[in-house]
Design a protein around this motif. Structure first.
Motif, PDB file in Angstrom:
ATOM      1  N   LYS A 114       0.828  -1.216   0.000  1.00 51.51           N
ATOM      2  CA  LYS A 114       0.000   0.000   0.000  1.00 51.51           C
ATOM      3  C   LYS A 114       0.859   1.261   0.000  1.00 51.51           C
ATOM      4  CE  LYS A 114      -3.837  -2.232   2.439  1.00 51.51           C
ATOM      5  NZ  LYS A 114      -4.628  -2.260   3.692  1.00 51.51           N
ATOM      6  N   GLN A 115       1.939   1.226   0.768  1.00 47.38           N
ATOM      7  CA  GLN A 115       2.800   2.410   0.882  1.00 47.38           C
ATOM      8  C   GLN A 115       3.732   2.577  -0.316  1.00 47.38           C
ATOM      9  OE1 GLN A 115       4.063   1.149   5.105  1.00 47.38           O
ATOM     10  NE2 GLN A 115       4.316   3.368   5.139  1.00 47.38           N
ATOM     11  N   TYR A 116       4.217   1.457  -0.823  1.00 46.38           N
ATOM     12  CA  TYR A 116       5.229   1.495  -1.884  1.00 46.38           C
ATOM     13  C   TYR A 116       4.841   0.521  -2.997  1.00 46.38           C
ATOM     14  CZ  TYR A 116       7.676   3.443   2.165  1.00 46.38           C
ATOM     15  OH  TYR A 116       8.013   4.180   3.256  1.00 46.38           O
ATOM     16  N   PRO A 117       3.799   0.811  -3.735  1.00 46.68           N
ATOM     17  CA  PRO A 117       3.286  -0.158  -4.722  1.00 46.68           C
ATOM     18  C   PRO A 117       4.283  -0.524  -5.813  1.00 46.68           C
ATOM     19  CG  PRO A 117       2.222   1.988  -4.966  1.00 46.68           C
ATOM     20  CD  PRO A 117       2.984   2.034  -3.684  1.00 46.68           C
ATOM     21  N   GLU A 118       5.079   0.437  -6.291  1.00 54.86           N
ATOM     22  CA  GLU A 118       6.029   0.132  -7.356  1.00 54.86           C
ATOM     23  C   GLU A 118       7.128  -0.798  -6.853  1.00 54.86           C
ATOM     24  OE1 GLU A 118       7.560   3.589  -9.242  1.00 54.86           O
ATOM     25  OE2 GLU A 118       5.576   4.353  -9.816  1.00 54.86           O
ATOM     26  N   GLU A 119       7.662  -0.472  -5.668  1.00 51.38           N
ATOM     27  CA  GLU A 119       8.714  -1.313  -5.111  1.00 51.38           C
ATOM     28  C   GLU A 119       8.180  -2.697  -4.756  1.00 51.38           C
ATOM     29  OE1 GLU A 119       8.078   1.783  -4.317  1.00 51.38           O
ATOM     30  OE2 GLU A 119       9.900   2.929  -3.850  1.00 51.38           O
ATOM     31  N   HIS A 120       6.942  -2.743  -4.278  1.00 48.62           N
ATOM     32  CA  HIS A 120       6.329  -4.031  -3.945  1.00 48.62           C
ATOM     33  C   HIS A 120       6.220  -4.912  -5.177  1.00 48.62           C
ATOM     34  CE1 HIS A 120       2.807  -6.749  -3.544  1.00 48.62           C
ATOM     35  NE2 HIS A 120       3.357  -7.005  -2.368  1.00 48.62           N
ATOM     36  N   GLU A 121       5.776  -4.345  -6.274  1.00 51.24           N
ATOM     37  CA  GLU A 121       5.654  -5.126  -7.504  1.00 51.24           C
ATOM     38  C   GLU A 121       7.016  -5.621  -7.974  1.00 51.24           C
ATOM     39  OE1 GLU A 121       3.748  -4.797 -12.007  1.00 51.24           O
ATOM     40  OE2 GLU A 121       4.017  -2.991 -10.803  1.00 51.24           O
ATOM     41  N   GLN A 122       8.016  -4.738  -7.897  1.00 51.76           N
ATOM     42  CA  GLN A 122       9.357  -5.132  -8.310  1.00 51.76           C
ATOM     43  C   GLN A 122       9.900  -6.239  -7.406  1.00 51.76           C
ATOM     44  OE1 GLN A 122      12.281  -1.997  -7.956  1.00 51.76           O
ATOM     45  NE2 GLN A 122      13.667  -2.945  -9.411  1.00 51.76           N
ATOM     46  N   PHE A 123       9.694  -6.089  -6.098  1.00 48.63           N
ATOM     47  CA  PHE A 123      10.205  -7.060  -5.131  1.00 48.63           C
ATOM     48  C   PHE A 123       9.535  -8.428  -5.310  1.00 48.63           C
ATOM     49  CE2 PHE A 123       9.593  -9.076  -0.900  1.00 48.63           C
ATOM     50  CZ  PHE A 123      10.906  -9.392  -0.628  1.00 48.63           C
ATOM     51  N   THR A 124       8.214  -8.455  -5.391  1.00 44.99           N
ATOM     52  CA  THR A 124       7.519  -9.729  -5.498  1.00 44.99           C
ATOM     53  C   THR A 124       7.813 -10.415  -6.826  1.00 44.99           C
ATOM     54  OG1 THR A 124       5.519  -8.532  -6.198  1.00 44.99           O
ATOM     55  CG2 THR A 124       5.686  -9.152  -3.877  1.00 44.99           C
ATOM     56  N   ASN A 125       7.941  -9.635  -7.889  1.00 43.39           N
ATOM     57  CA  ASN A 125       8.323 -10.239  -9.171  1.00 43.39           C
ATOM     58  C   ASN A 125       9.718 -10.838  -9.089  1.00 43.39           C
ATOM     59  OD1 ASN A 125       5.929  -9.674 -10.501  1.00 43.39           O
ATOM     60  ND2 ASN A 125       6.665  -7.762 -11.394  1.00 43.39           N
ATOM     61  N   LEU A 126      10.612 -10.111  -8.421  1.00 41.94           N
ATOM     62  CA  LEU A 126      11.997 -10.580  -8.338  1.00 41.94           C
ATOM     63  C   LEU A 126      12.085 -11.882  -7.554  1.00 41.94           C
ATOM     64  CD1 LEU A 126      15.111  -8.373  -7.657  1.00 41.94           C
ATOM     65  CD2 LEU A 126      14.898 -10.641  -6.697  1.00 41.94           C
ATOM     66  N   ILE A 127      11.501 -11.925  -6.358  1.00 46.22           N
ATOM     67  CA  ILE A 127      11.686 -13.119  -5.527  1.00 46.22           C
ATOM     68  C   ILE A 127      10.892 -14.311  -6.064  1.00 46.22           C
ATOM     69  CG2 ILE A 127      12.222 -11.759  -3.483  1.00 46.22           C
ATOM     70  CD1 ILE A 127       9.449 -12.527  -2.384  1.00 46.22           C
ATOM     71  N   SER A 128       9.920 -14.044  -6.955  1.00 44.92           N
ATOM     72  CA  SER A 128       9.184 -15.155  -7.564  1.00 44.92           C
ATOM     73  C   SER A 128      10.015 -15.874  -8.612  1.00 44.92           C
ATOM     74  CB  SER A 128       7.893 -14.645  -8.216  1.00 44.92           C
ATOM     75  OG  SER A 128       8.179 -13.954  -9.428  1.00 44.92           O
ATOM     76  N   GLY A 129      11.037 -15.200  -9.134  1.00 46.86           N
ATOM     77  CA  GLY A 129      11.859 -15.781 -10.187  1.00 46.86           C
ATOM     78  C   GLY A 129      11.285 -15.590 -11.577  1.00 46.86           C
ATOM     79  N   LYS A 130      10.170 -14.885 -11.684  1.00 48.37           N
ATOM     80  CA  LYS A 130       9.539 -14.685 -12.989  1.00 48.37           C
ATOM     81  C   LYS A 130      10.378 -13.743 -13.843  1.00 48.37           C
ATOM     82  CE  LYS A 130       5.349 -12.859 -15.157  1.00 48.37           C
ATOM     83  NZ  LYS A 130       4.058 -12.177 -14.945  1.00 48.37           N
ATOM     84  N   LEU A 131      10.599 -14.123 -15.085  1.00 47.95           N
ATOM     85  CA  LEU A 131      11.309 -13.257 -16.022  1.00 47.95           C
ATOM     86  C   LEU A 131      10.327 -12.277 -16.650  1.00 47.95           C
ATOM     87  CD1 LEU A 131      13.533 -15.908 -17.841  1.00 47.95           C
ATOM     88  CD2 LEU A 131      14.301 -14.219 -16.168  1.00 47.95           C
ATOM     89  N   PRO A 132      10.724 -11.032 -16.850  1.00 48.25           N
ATOM     90  CA  PRO A 132       9.818 -10.062 -17.489  1.00 48.25           C
ATOM     91  C   PRO A 132       9.544 -10.447 -18.936  1.00 48.25           C
ATOM     92  CG  PRO A 132      12.010  -9.119 -17.233  1.00 48.25           C
ATOM     93  CD  PRO A 132      12.017 -10.426 -16.501  1.00 48.25           C
ATOM     94  N   ASP A 133       8.351 -10.136 -19.390  1.00 51.16           N
ATOM     95  CA  ASP A 133       7.989 -10.429 -20.776  1.00 51.16           C
ATOM     96  C   ASP A 133       8.934  -9.723 -21.739  1.00 51.16           C
ATOM     97  OD1 ASP A 133       5.866 -11.914 -19.853  1.00 51.16           O
ATOM     98  OD2 ASP A 133       4.408 -10.288 -20.047  1.00 51.16           O
ATOM     99  N   GLY A 134       9.370 -10.463 -22.737  1.00 54.30           N
ATOM    100  CA  GLY A 134      10.176  -9.871 -23.791  1.00 54.30           C
ATOM    101  C   GLY A 134      11.597  -9.538 -23.420  1.00 54.30           C
ATOM    102  N   TRP A 135      12.086 -10.112 -22.323  1.00 54.39           N
ATOM    103  CA  TRP A 135      13.447  -9.777 -21.889  1.00 54.39           C
ATOM    104  C   TRP A 135      14.487 -10.127 -22.952  1.00 54.39           C
ATOM    105  CZ3 TRP A 135      17.238 -13.501 -21.531  1.00 54.39           C
ATOM    106  CH2 TRP A 135      16.812 -14.826 -21.561  1.00 54.39           C
ATOM    107  N   GLU A 136      14.226 -11.176 -23.722  1.00 57.28           N
ATOM    108  CA  GLU A 136      15.207 -11.610 -24.726  1.00 57.28           C
ATOM    109  C   GLU A 136      15.430 -10.562 -25.809  1.00 57.28           C
ATOM    110  OE1 GLU A 136      12.199 -13.019 -24.189  1.00 57.28           O
ATOM    111  OE2 GLU A 136      12.280 -15.209 -24.379  1.00 57.28           O
ATOM    112  N   SER A 137      14.444  -9.705 -26.009  1.00 55.03           N
ATOM    113  CA  SER A 137      14.523  -8.749 -27.116  1.00 55.03           C
ATOM    114  C   SER A 137      15.614  -7.710 -26.927  1.00 55.03           C
ATOM    115  CB  SER A 137      13.172  -8.045 -27.295  1.00 55.03           C
ATOM    116  OG  SER A 137      12.855  -7.263 -26.147  1.00 55.03           O
ATOM    117  N   VAL A 138      16.102  -7.558 -25.695  1.00 56.28           N
ATOM    118  CA  VAL A 138      17.132  -6.540 -25.469  1.00 56.28           C
ATOM    119  C   VAL A 138      18.514  -7.028 -25.883  1.00 56.28           C
ATOM    120  CG1 VAL A 138      15.805  -5.615 -23.525  1.00 56.28           C
ATOM    121  CG2 VAL A 138      17.704  -7.188 -23.073  1.00 56.28           C
TER     122      VAL A 138
END
Length: 690
Positions: free
Chosen positions: A339-363
């Protein structure tokens, strides 16, 4: 040496607790006898360490550590590493008593048996509650440094003054053997330099190794060494009965926040055994029925084999209750953080889940043949920096070779004491420690993908750590430059010969040697995906990527899609060939040149890139046969390293061109000519079969 069981212990188990010390002593003895019984039943193992370390183990698991036996992977748990992994029955007994489903009584009875959850040394992929795989001495303490570094990094990135969502300790028990191995000094030096205040190591100072008392070979002041390495050091003189001092030492260690802590705990190996305690006989062999009975009488243990009285289970139940409460509190804290830090929360939970961001290979950069050729170590640098921008958990560094390995991430600073949010790791000249530290980082949580770098030849220094990456499924990426005699003037001490072959022989690892910029991007994509278990077996695999010092052209026939299959046709795929030429790395362009000369002479030549043998071998038979038609027996391989293993692809009728001896100091073109790694040699070999 007779050990009495009547030592007086006066301190209560924990402030405010109703637990009495006789109950604690009973629980400690339960650890000892489960360990004794497990080793006896297997007639194999190491009972001495669990008998001596049982007090330490009890205090850590049931009084100090935050862990939830109902959820062994609760993110904010404290991590425990048994670096002295031969004493694995200590950890299995503790996991069982604390209520981990992964270790039931029947599992203890299956110690060291095929398919059991209680193998001879702790294995993270077999037993929930085991954080890292230990056994080779010293690896565990280095893994613990990696775990602590990961905690410090994530805490610095995501914690806020009013919200701590990353806040846990790493505990480690290590022994004399760990401290004898040089890796412990490398890792300890790094931990002291980084000031990892949440790393607490307890040294089981029992003064026994397999050969006998350590006075025959190991007389240094280990505590003074660790103090010199920058650790906070304490000594508990009686680790057998003085629970009060052990407790106080751990509390004091937790209070020191700017240094890792080293607690020397002097114990008696095989404590309680009337005839074997303090001897090497109890180090690595079962006590046997007679000595076990004598030990039961000496410690006044009135229970049978694998029998644990109900009050002991009740006492250890406190760990589960505390763990459940801690996890519930963390979940609440994480919800508030969201609630306090929604952007950081999303980044943190995505990171510790191990999920790769969509389209990462394109870079990943994909150069064209029109782009100027360059060394693949420079292509590697481009890829590392591209990935750094899209993969939050991607971080690493070099063993004092960053300007040569080209491994600095330009967007980030150096991970240093009080700068833990940065992502460039400066390992210094510590290859062995570097690899094992990266294993700890990778195993901290699924979102972290560490890389480490040195010259390919120096994988010899870190081979054990790399092997442990493969065994324990730690998704480390090993960035190895100066991949062949092509490094030239540094000479044979720096020129790898047998190294490609040796890693191709290692199970559960990718050995990739790209031949240009396109294949370098493909190699990184392959490495990242395997670090996430994206392969036919679904197993996490580390990768060793070998890059050149010398420049090479970007070839018209290379492709990311083809390279993703490990081996593919780069040139001459339109018709059935007369001859197949296989190559990797800088020799791939040489193979293409040879094919063109053969074609000018009227022969149909196919060039196949063998970027990663392991991945090619996983393709279906139809694909493999389409690349290497079985009825085409005229085959040549060319690689500036050992020819060992190439017979698998060239067959009995083919020829392997390589270097089966040490190199020499000379410019690379001279060496290639002297050792016959040339276009002319490939053409000649092909013509001899046509």
């Amino acid at each position: 040496m007779r050990v009495q069981a009547t030592a007086t212990v006066e301190t209560p188990a924990k402030a405010g607790s109703t637990t009495t010390e006789p109950e604690v002593l009973q629980a400690i003895n339960a650890i000892r006898f489960l360990s004794i019984d497990g080793v006896n039943k297997a007639n194999s193992g190491h009972p001495g360490l669990p008998m001596g370390c049982a007090p330490m183990g009890y205090l850590l698991y049931n009084e100090f550590m935050t862990h939830n036996p109902e959820d062994p992977f609760f993110f904010n748990r404290d991590r425990f590493v048994l670096s002295a992994g031969h004493g694995s029955m200590l950890q299995y007994s503790l996991l069982h008593l604390c209520g981990y489903d992964s270790v039931q009584i029947d599992d203890l009875k299956q110690f060291r048996q095929f398919g059991s959850k209680t193998p001879g040394h702790p294995e993270n992929f077999e037993t929930a509650g085991v954080e890292v795989t230990t056994g080779p001495l010293g690896q565990g303490i280095a893994n613990a440094v990696g775990l602590a570094a990961a905690e410090a990094h994530l805490a610095a990135r995501f914690n806020k003054p009013d919200a701590k969502i990353v806040d846990h300790y790493t505990y480690c028990i290590l022994g004399d053997g760990c401290n004898m191995e040089g890796i412990s000094n490398e890792a300890g030096s790094m931990a002291g330099h980084w000031g990892l205040g949440k790393l607490i190591a307890l040294y089981d100072d029992n003064r026994i190794s397999i050969d006998g008392h350590t006075e025959i070979s190991f007389t240094e002041d280990v505590a003074a060494r660790f103090e010199a390495l920058g650790w906070h050091v304490q000594h508990v003189k009686d680790g057998n009965t003085d629970l009060k001092s052990i407790r106080e030492a751990i509390e004091a260690a937790k209070a020191v926040t700017d240094k890792p802590s080293f607690i020397k705990v002097s114990t008696l190996i095989g404590y309680g055994s009337p005839n074997l305690a303090d001897t090497h006989d109890v180090h690595g062999a079962a006590l046997g029925a007679k000595e076990t009975e004598a030990t039961r009488k000496n410690l006044k243990w009135e229970y049978g084999e694998f029998e644990v009285p109900a009050p002991v289970y009740d006492l250890f139940g406190a760990a589960k209750k505390r763990g459940q409460a801690a996890q519930a509190a963390w979940n609440d804290a994480l919800a508030s953080y969201a609630k306090q830090y929604p952007e950081e929360h999303e980044q943190f939970t995505n990171l510790i889940s191990g999920k790769l961001p969509d389209g990462w290979e394109s870079v990943l950069p994909t150069p064209t043949p029109e782009d100027k050729g360059k060394a693949t170590r420079l292509h590697s640098q481009d890829n590392l920096n591209a990935l750094a921008g899209v993969l939050d958990g991607f971080w690493g560094g070099s063993a004092d070779l960053a300007p040569s390995n080209m491994t600095l991430m330009k967007a980030f600073g150096d991970f240093q004491k009080n700068q833990y949010q940065e992502r460039n790791l400066r390992f210094g000249v510590r290859e062995h420690g570097m690899g094992a530290i990266c294993n700890g980082i990778a195993l901290h949580n699924p979102g972290l993908i560490p890389y480490c770098a040195t010259f390919f030849i120096f994988t010899d220094y870190m081979r054990s750590a790399i092997r442990m990456s493969a065994l324990s499924e730690a998704g480390v990426i090993y960035v190895m430059t100066h991949d062949s005699i092509g490094l030239g003037e540094d000479g044979p001490t720096h020129q790898p010969i047998e190294h490609l072959a040796s890693f191709r022989a290692m199970p559960n690892i990718i050995m990739g040697r790209p031949g240009d910029g396109v294949e370098t991007a493909a190699a990184y994509e392959m490495a990242i995906k395997n670090a996430k278990g994206m392969n036919p077996e679904g197993r996490v695999r580390p990768s060793v990527l070998a890059f050149s010092r010398q420049a090479m052209p970007n070839l018209p026939g290379t492709s990311r899609e083809g390279a993703a299959k490990g081996g593919y046709i780069v040139h001459g795929g339109d018709a059935k060939p007369d001859v197949i030429i296989m190559g990797t790395g800088s020799e791939l362009s040489l193979a293409v040149e040879a094919a063109k000369e053969l074609e000018a002479a009227g022969k149909k030549a196919r060039v196949v890139s063998m970027l990663a043998w392991e991945v090619f071998d996983e393709q279906d038979e139809a694909y493999r046969n389409s690349v290497l038609p079985p009825d085409v027996t005229a085959r040549v391989s060319v690689e500036a390293g050992s020819t060992f293993g190439w017979s698998k692809y060239v067959g009995t009728a083919g020829k392997a061109i390589g270097v089966d001896h040490f190199g020499a100091s000379a410019p690379a073109p001279i060496l290639y000519k002297k050792y016959g790694i040339t276009k002319d040699a490939v053409v000649e070999a092909a013509q001899s079969m046509l």
